[in-house]
Design a protein around this motif. Structure first.
Motif, PDB file in Angstrom:
ATOM      1  N   VAL A  20     -24.942   7.213 -34.580  1.00 42.52           N
ATOM      2  CA  VAL A  20     -23.701   6.588 -34.776  1.00 42.52           C
ATOM      3  C   VAL A  20     -23.090   6.410 -33.397  1.00 42.52           C
ATOM      4  O   VAL A  20     -22.402   5.362 -32.925  1.00 42.52           O
ATOM      5  N   ARG A 138     -20.076  10.433 -44.680  1.00 39.02           N
ATOM      6  CA  ARG A 138     -18.860  11.015 -44.391  1.00 39.02           C
ATOM      7  C   ARG A 138     -18.963  11.780 -42.947  1.00 39.02           C
ATOM      8  O   ARG A 138     -18.024  11.641 -42.366  1.00 39.02           O
ATOM      9  N   ARG A 141     -19.184   9.297 -40.089  1.00 39.25           N
ATOM     10  CA  ARG A 141     -17.918   8.810 -39.588  1.00 39.25           C
ATOM     11  C   ARG A 141     -16.866   9.967 -39.150  1.00 39.25           C
ATOM     12  O   ARG A 141     -16.228   9.446 -38.089  1.00 39.25           O
ATOM     13  N   LYS A 142     -16.888  10.975 -39.701  1.00 38.66           N
ATOM     14  CA  LYS A 142     -16.067  12.014 -38.985  1.00 38.66           C
ATOM     15  C   LYS A 142     -16.368  12.387 -37.566  1.00 38.66           C
ATOM     16  O   LYS A 142     -15.555  12.492 -36.718  1.00 38.66           O
ATOM     17  N   GLN A 144     -17.825  10.397 -35.397  1.00 37.47           N
ATOM     18  CA  GLN A 144     -17.670   9.485 -34.422  1.00 37.47           C
ATOM     19  C   GLN A 144     -16.268   9.409 -34.135  1.00 37.47           C
ATOM     20  O   GLN A 144     -15.931   9.332 -33.212  1.00 37.47           O
ATOM     21  N   ASP A 145     -15.442   9.482 -35.301  1.00 42.03           N
ATOM     22  CA  ASP A 145     -13.835   9.318 -35.098  1.00 42.03           C
ATOM     23  C   ASP A 145     -13.442  10.608 -34.335  1.00 42.03           C
ATOM     24  O   ASP A 145     -12.537  10.540 -33.494  1.00 42.03           O
ATOM     25  N   HIS A 154     -17.799   1.946 -33.823  1.00 45.13           N
ATOM     26  CA  HIS A 154     -17.734   2.817 -35.471  1.00 45.13           C
ATOM     27  C   HIS A 154     -18.617   2.133 -36.384  1.00 45.13           C
ATOM     28  O   HIS A 154     -18.727   1.050 -36.714  1.00 45.13           O
ATOM     29  N   TYR A 156     -20.188   3.505 -39.164  1.00 42.93           N
ATOM     30  CA  TYR A 156     -19.827   3.565 -40.696  1.00 42.93           C
ATOM     31  C   TYR A 156     -18.272   3.512 -40.927  1.00 42.93           C
ATOM     32  O   TYR A 156     -17.205   4.124 -40.245  1.00 42.93           O
ATOM     33  N   SER A 157     -17.692   2.496 -41.988  1.00 41.72           N
ATOM     34  CA  SER A 157     -16.501   2.563 -41.991  1.00 41.72           C
ATOM     35  C   SER A 157     -16.073   3.162 -43.344  1.00 41.72           C
ATOM     36  O   SER A 157     -16.859   3.775 -44.027  1.00 41.72           O
ATOM     37  N   LYS A 158     -14.859   3.053 -43.617  1.00 45.05           N
ATOM     38  CA  LYS A 158     -14.167   3.938 -44.932  1.00 45.05           C
ATOM     39  C   LYS A 158     -14.728   3.395 -46.089  1.00 45.05           C
ATOM     40  O   LYS A 158     -14.997   3.810 -46.762  1.00 45.05           O
ATOM     41  N   GLU A 161     -18.417   4.850 -46.794  1.00 45.30           N
ATOM     42  CA  GLU A 161     -18.082   6.053 -47.281  1.00 45.30           C
ATOM     43  C   GLU A 161     -17.491   6.028 -48.693  1.00 45.30           C
ATOM     44  O   GLU A 161     -17.973   6.645 -49.542  1.00 45.30           O
TER      45      GLU A 161
END
Length: 193
Positions: A20, A138, A141-142, A144-145, A154, A156-158, A161
């Motif tokens: 990611v 999940r 994404r977490k 990376q965020d 980014h 993986y997006s919401k 997920e």
């Protein structure tokens, strides 16, 4: 001989998370190897606990009986995430550390077996594929965020997920096969009237 596709391993999931942020993959899960690898392992495992705590068809056991030892204490496995009394013991017992505690009598001592509904935390490789994919997406994404927060990278997006969660919930529903006529308290109450 080709074995075909197989579910993600924990190492593959960690490398997906590292991908990611365009980080090089790691060859082992030795947490001392690379800082980014260590962070990825930790976020994957905490996300796995978070997701599994909800309780799914693969890690939930209803009516599990635990028997006291010679000291009348009930020792619990260390991988229990949630525990709820069932049957006659409903809401009278709780997990405290790795022991069962009687809330009514305020003691760790039990005279006989106790029945509970339990949610277990399983190792990544013990999970079904849909759970592994959702946990990986999940966690990625977490990760990376949390550590980079750059919307342009980014991966993986919401939405990704959400799609993985829908797939996991679909599999849970297929396994549980709920029936509105037999599983609904409201409908069963109407039938008794």
């Amino acid at each position: 001989m080709a074995l075909g596709l197989a579910p993600l391993t924990e190492l593959e999931a960690v490398n997906e998370i590292l991908g990611v942020i365009a980080e090089s993959p790691v060859n082992s899960l030795d947490e001392e190897v690379v800082i980014d690898g260590s962070l990825a392992i930790k976020i994957l495992r905490t996300t796995s606990v978070e997701v599994q705590t909800r309780g799914w068809w693969f890690n939930r056991e209803e009516g599990r009986e635990f028997v006291p030892d010679v000291t009348k204490a009930i020792q619990l496995p260390p991988n229990i995430l949630t525990l709820v009394g069932s049957g006659e013991t409903q809401s009278k017992v709780v997990q405290r550390g790795v022991k069962l505690y009687d809330l009514t009598n305020k003691t760790y001592e039990f005279e006989g077996p106790v029945t509970v509904d339990v949610t277990f935390g399983l190792d990544f490789e013990e999970l079904p594929s849909a759970a592994r994919v959702y946990i990986t997406v999940r966690a990625a994404r977490k990760y990376q965020d949390r550590y980079f927060g750059d919307d342009r990278t980014h991966s993986y997006s919401k939405n990704d997920e959400q799609e993985a969660l829908v797939s996991l919930k679909d599999e849970d529903l297929r396994f549980e096969a709920p029936n509105m006529l037999t599983d609904s308290l409201f409908v069963s109450g109407l039938r008794k009237s």
